[in-house]
Scaffold this motif. Structure first.
Motif, mmCIF file in Angstrom:
data_model
loop_
_atom_site.group_PDB
_atom_site.id
_atom_site.type_symbol
_atom_site.label_atom_id
_atom_site.label_comp_id
_atom_site.label_asym_id
_atom_site.label_seq_id
_atom_site.Cartn_x
_atom_site.Cartn_y
_atom_site.Cartn_z
ATOM 1 N N ALA A 176 19.408 -72.936 24.626
ATOM 2 C CA ALA A 176 19.048 -74.335 24.887
ATOM 3 C C ALA A 176 17.806 -74.736 24.103
ATOM 4 C CB ALA A 176 18.824 -74.547 26.379
ATOM 5 N N GLY A 177 16.789 -73.874 24.107
ATOM 6 C CA GLY A 177 15.560 -74.198 23.395
ATOM 7 C C GLY A 177 15.794 -74.369 21.903
ATOM 8 N N HIS A 178 16.533 -73.437 21.304
ATOM 9 C CA HIS A 178 16.784 -73.535 19.866
ATOM 10 C C HIS A 178 17.707 -74.702 19.541
ATOM 11 C CE1 HIS A 178 14.704 -70.036 18.279
ATOM 12 N NE2 HIS A 178 15.066 -69.376 19.361
ATOM 13 N N PHE A 179 18.639 -75.013 20.434
ATOM 14 C CA PHE A 179 19.514 -76.159 20.193
ATOM 15 C C PHE A 179 18.716 -77.464 20.185
ATOM 16 C CE2 PHE A 179 22.339 -79.560 21.813
ATOM 17 C CZ PHE A 179 23.241 -79.582 20.766
ATOM 18 N N LEU A 180 17.786 -77.609 21.119
ATOM 19 C CA LEU A 180 16.935 -78.798 21.147
ATOM 20 C C LEU A 180 16.094 -78.904 19.874
ATOM 21 C CD1 LEU A 180 15.753 -78.652 24.870
ATOM 22 C CD2 LEU A 180 17.146 -80.468 23.839
ATOM 23 N N ILE A 181 15.606 -77.767 19.392
ATOM 24 C CA ILE A 181 14.801 -77.771 18.167
ATOM 25 C C ILE A 181 15.654 -78.185 16.973
ATOM 26 C CG2 ILE A 181 13.507 -76.290 16.575
ATOM 27 C CD1 ILE A 181 12.683 -74.657 19.119
ATOM 28 N N ILE A 182 16.888 -77.668 16.917
ATOM 29 C CA ILE A 182 17.799 -78.024 15.829
ATOM 30 C C ILE A 182 18.111 -79.513 15.866
ATOM 31 C CG2 ILE A 182 20.201 -77.795 15.045
ATOM 32 C CD1 ILE A 182 19.991 -74.830 15.752
ATOM 33 N N LYS A 183 18.387 -80.045 17.060
ATOM 34 C CA LYS A 183 18.673 -81.480 17.174
ATOM 35 C C LYS A 183 17.450 -82.303 16.773
ATOM 36 C CE LYS A 183 21.856 -83.190 18.325
ATOM 37 N NZ LYS A 183 23.030 -83.617 17.523
ATOM 38 N N ALA A 184 16.256 -81.822 17.122
ATOM 39 C CA ALA A 184 15.034 -82.535 16.730
ATOM 40 C C ALA A 184 14.938 -82.645 15.212
ATOM 41 C CB ALA A 184 13.807 -81.809 17.284
ATOM 42 N N CYS A 185 15.300 -81.567 14.512
ATOM 43 C CA CYS A 185 15.208 -81.558 13.049
ATOM 44 C C CYS A 185 16.257 -82.457 12.406
ATOM 45 C CB CYS A 185 15.358 -80.128 12.526
ATOM 46 S SG CYS A 185 13.969 -79.043 12.971
ATOM 47 N N GLU A 186 17.295 -82.841 13.153
ATOM 48 C CA GLU A 186 18.276 -83.782 12.628
ATOM 49 C C GLU A 186 17.725 -85.216 12.612
ATOM 50 O OE1 GLU A 186 21.958 -83.558 14.678
ATOM 51 O OE2 GLU A 186 22.320 -81.450 14.219
ATOM 52 N N TYR A 187 16.776 -85.499 13.497
ATOM 53 C CA TYR A 187 16.263 -86.864 13.632
ATOM 54 C C TYR A 187 14.894 -87.068 12.991
ATOM 55 C CZ TYR A 187 20.030 -87.692 16.984
ATOM 56 O OH TYR A 187 21.265 -87.829 17.563
ATOM 57 N N ALA A 247 23.176 -73.758 4.684
ATOM 58 C CA ALA A 247 24.041 -73.608 5.859
ATOM 59 C C ALA A 247 23.618 -74.628 6.909
ATOM 60 C CB ALA A 247 23.936 -72.195 6.436
ATOM 61 N N LYS A 248 24.590 -75.084 7.700
ATOM 62 C CA LYS A 248 24.272 -75.993 8.790
ATOM 63 C C LYS A 248 23.386 -75.268 9.801
ATOM 64 C CE LYS A 248 28.510 -78.718 8.330
ATOM 65 N NZ LYS A 248 29.747 -79.178 8.990
ATOM 66 N N PRO A 249 22.423 -75.975 10.397
ATOM 67 C CA PRO A 249 21.482 -75.310 11.303
ATOM 68 C C PRO A 249 22.154 -74.550 12.432
ATOM 69 C CG PRO A 249 20.720 -77.517 10.769
ATOM 70 C CD PRO A 249 22.095 -77.397 10.189
ATOM 71 N N LEU A 250 23.206 -75.127 13.027
ATOM 72 C CA LEU A 250 23.867 -74.461 14.147
ATOM 73 C C LEU A 250 24.547 -73.180 13.699
ATOM 74 C CD1 LEU A 250 24.172 -74.907 17.143
ATOM 75 C CD2 LEU A 250 26.311 -76.112 16.722
ATOM 76 N N MET A 251 25.143 -73.203 12.504
ATOM 77 C CA MET A 251 25.751 -71.992 11.973
ATOM 78 C C MET A 251 24.672 -70.954 11.663
ATOM 79 S SD MET A 251 29.040 -72.128 11.896
ATOM 80 C CE MET A 251 29.507 -70.925 10.654
#
Length: 292
Positions: free
Chosen positions: A221-232, A176-180
């Motif tokens: 916000a915290g979890h969104f930043l973590i998810i974006k970090a894992c994309e890069y 599953a996509k991280p955001l989902m």
């Protein structure tokens, strides 16, 4: 199309996320002095869910559809819900840095159980790091001290639950996509707490609602930043930077509650962090060698 790897950006986003999350804990601790912990946990998931809705709408993700591997998604959400509940119970009567240090036993639990759940080999280096981390846990707990708080054991329980959450997240990383996945976790927590919160409900005042909404914002916000970090950047590279959270936790604890750990507590926190960082770096190098 895969996101291009930009490790430094990923590390920066991870550190930012780790510095945001302690503000969630501050909100939870403040609310826990007035409202039942079950209600505080419900509010964390309710507002987390609300703050995610516009983001998912912007991404045009159909979050309402029944997910693949629904049972595993539900189990993962349950472990994070249990972790949140246990951690909020701990910080209700213990300083945030002390409880957070005990939450960081998660890598040690993962090391112990990964051969059974993830089918990963347990070697002497990882076992030694886990043993060192356990020494740090005993120093933080100080079970023989006169002022030992039994409520601090809730933080240990939270660490165990968080470890199982991480292990199930690893298993489902490609499903599953991280955001989902984050939305499914919010739904599991919200549904679970909605079933029990009516039995302990205390009507919040305007200030209470405001802090609850802020808590949900910090969580999202915290979890969104973590998810974006894992994309890069790969998760194994980012793992050591999870311990930035202890810096944020000590800072906000001093600013809001005038608390700083004493020398012995710093020793225990340091040992736990060194153990976890060593385990994370060793895992990253092992995976890099395996890929090559």
């Amino acid at each position: 199309m895969d996101t291009p790897q930009r490790p430094m950006l990923g590390i920066g986003l991870m550190i930012a996320g780790m510095l945001v999350v302690p503000f969630l804990d501050v909100c939870a601790k403040v609310l826990g002095q007035t409202y039942p912990v079950l209600e505080v946990v419900w509010a964390r998931y309710f507002f987390h869910f609300l703050w995610l809705l516009p983001l998912l709408a912007w991404k045009r993700m159909a979050w309402w559809r029944w997910p693949e591997s629904a049972g595993s998604q539900g189990l993962r959400g349950f472990f994070l819900l249990a972790c949140t509940l246990c951690f909020f119970l701990s910080i209700q009567s213990n300083p945030i840095p002390n409880s957070l240090a005990l939450l960081f036993v998660a890598p040690l639990i993962i090391t112990a159980f990964s051969p059974l759940i993830l089918r990963e080999r347990l070697d002497l280096r990882r076992a030694g790091a886990a043993g060192l981390g356990f020494v740090g846990v005993l120093i933080v707990l100080q079970p023989a001290a006169d002022d030992f708080q039994f409520s601090s054991l809730w933080a240990l329980a939270a660490g165990v639950c968080y470890a199982f959450y991480i292990m199930y997240t690893r298993q489902m990383s490609q499903r599953a996509k991280p955001l989902m996945g984050l939305m499914y976790i919010a739904i599991v927590g919200l549904v679970g707490m909605t079933l029990v919160v009516p039995f302990v409900w205390v009507a919040p005042d305007l200030q209470g609602w405001g802090i609850m909404a802020l808590m949900g914002l910090f969580a999202a916000a915290g979890h969104f930043l973590i998810i974006k970090a894992c994309e890069y950047a790969p998760a194994s590279l980012l793992a050591p930077f999870n311990y930035t959270e202890i810096v944020g936790a000590c800072t906000v604890s001093y600013l809001f509650f005038s608390y700083l750990p004493d020398a012995l507590m710093w020793l225990g926190i340091g040992i736990i962090c060194i153990s976890g960082i060593y385990t994370s770096v060793y895992e990253y190098r092992r995976q890099s060698v395996a890929r090559r």
